[in-house]
Design an enzyme around this catalytic site. Structure first.
Site, PDB file in Angstrom:
ATOM      1  N   GLU A   1       3.420  -0.931   0.208  1.00  0.00           N
ATOM      2  CA  GLU A   1       2.453  -2.071  -0.087  1.00  0.00           C
ATOM      3  C   GLU A   1       1.767  -2.877   1.049  1.00  0.00           C
ATOM      4  OE1 GLU A   1       0.460  -2.402  -2.867  1.00  0.00           O
ATOM      5  OE2 GLU A   1       1.949  -0.966  -3.999  1.00  0.00           O
TER       6      GLU A   1
ATOM      7  N   TYR B   1      -0.819 -10.397  -5.282  1.00  0.00           N
ATOM      8  CA  TYR B   1      -0.741  -9.031  -5.617  1.00  0.00           C
ATOM      9  C   TYR B   1       0.532  -8.266  -5.093  1.00  0.00           C
ATOM     10  CZ  TYR B   1      -1.316  -4.045  -4.926  1.00  0.00           C
ATOM     11  OH  TYR B   1      -0.901  -2.968  -4.770  1.00  0.00           O
TER      12      TYR B   1
ATOM     13  N   ASP C   1      -5.660  -5.905  -7.972  1.00  0.00           N
ATOM     14  CA  ASP C   1      -6.176  -5.521  -6.695  1.00  0.00           C
ATOM     15  C   ASP C   1      -7.537  -5.300  -6.588  1.00  0.00           C
ATOM     16  OD1 ASP C   1      -6.371  -3.189  -7.908  1.00  0.00           O
ATOM     17  OD2 ASP C   1      -6.168  -2.051  -5.961  1.00  0.00           O
TER      18      ASP C   1
END
Length: 302
Positions: free
Chosen positions: A49, A132, A150
């Site tokens: 991520e 996010y 996102d």
DNA sequence: AAGACGTGGAC
DNA sequence: TGTCCAAGTCT
């Protein structure tokens, strides 16, 4: 296809018309990515991520693999100097992410016993984790139920639900409410739904050339029904690049990254012609912790 | 709350 | 060739 159909037990209604085809599409079209494998650790998901923030999957793949190989657990990274993280980050871009990931590994080691936390609030408190990323790690690593917004999800929702080619510049309250209302009620299905919509945006409903013929919800897409109206909002200035501080910083940091010892200032002179801008950018790198002074005339990675 | 912050591939 | 874009965060 064996195993239960994830869409089978969902309640009927308007949302189900979206869930079912998207979940079925994902089942047959999802990419095999390392951080999605059944045995993937939460740390692997977390590293992915950070790396995927503003960076394409194809470029993340090799760096992610090397990273996990070298630092299989957060504590392994936490034990290293930050400069090692910056060097291993390579040319992924936005190298402050490497610093933040290192700092997050330290925090996970000190505050969470070396385990990536599962709660949204604990994740949000980590450096480099915003809304996010907190939602993504909680959802993809732990199967928690969160709204994952996102750029892919926002684009799909803008098109399918609002009939707009492009979402707003920043997340709006209405957008978040809409996404929350759409989230399947049970956590496991919500998690699959989120990754499925992201994947749809990444592979089919792309920014540049959407492939509506391959889209599982083309029949209910408001944007398509309206004839694919073009974006009509305010003009968005493209990010300048040539001659910017960002380009300069990138050049300077590349010199440090490619060196295995402290670098003499004269080596940096060769990397950027303008002395004033060069000095300012080096100062910025030092302030940011991406570089350290090792003597009056040398600098290095931290 | 715009702007800063890297990099490289695709069209 | 130049513009656009890529799983955002921070200030």
């Amino acid at each position: 296809m064996d195993g239960p159909d994830p869409a089978r037990d969902l309640p009927a209604g308007p949302a189900a018309d979206l869930w079912e085809p998207v979940l079925r599409w994902y089942d047959g079209h999802a990419r095999d990515l390392p951080w999605r494998e059944p045995g993937a650790s939460a740390w692997s998901v977390m590293v992915s991520e950070y790396m995927l923030q503003q960076t394409p999957v194809a470029r993340v793949l090799p760096v992610h693999a090397a990273w996990l190989e070298r630092w299989p657990r957060p504590a392994d990274l936490a034990a290293e100097p930050t400069g090692e993280a910056v060097r291993a980050w390579g040319r992924l871009g936005y190298p402050r992410r490497a610093l933040r990931l290192h700092a997050a590994a330290v925090a996970v080691t000190e505050r969470h016993g070396g385990e990536v936390p599962a709660s949204y609030d604990d994740l949000l408190a980590l450096p480099g984790v915003g809304d996010y990323t907190a939602a993504a790690i909680a959802t993809f690593a732990y199967g928690r139920r969160h709204v994952v917004l996102d750029t892919n999800v926002r684009r799909v929702h803008a098109r399918v639900l609002a009939g707009q080619a492009v979402p707003a510049a920043s997340v709006t309250r209405a957008e978040r409410d809409r996404a929350a209302a759409l989230l399947p009620p049970d956590a496991p299905t919500a998690a699959t739904w989120s990754v499925a919509v992201m994947e749809l945006g990444a592979l089919v409903c792309t920014a540049r050339s959407p492939d509506c013929d391959a889209c599982p919800v083309a029949g209910t897409c408001a944007w398509r029904a309206a004839g694919h109206p073009a974006y009509d909002g305010p003009v968005r200035r493209a990010q300048a690049w040539d001659g910017t501080d960002r380009q300069c910083r990138g050049r300077l940091l590349a010199v440090l990254r490619d060196a295995d010892a402290p670098v003499h200032l004269s080596r940096l002179d060769a990397a950027w012609p303008d002395p004033l801008q060069r000095a300012r950018c080096l100062e910025g790198l030092l302030t940011d912790g991406l570089a350290v002074r090792t003597s009056d005339t040398t600098v290095a990675l931290p």
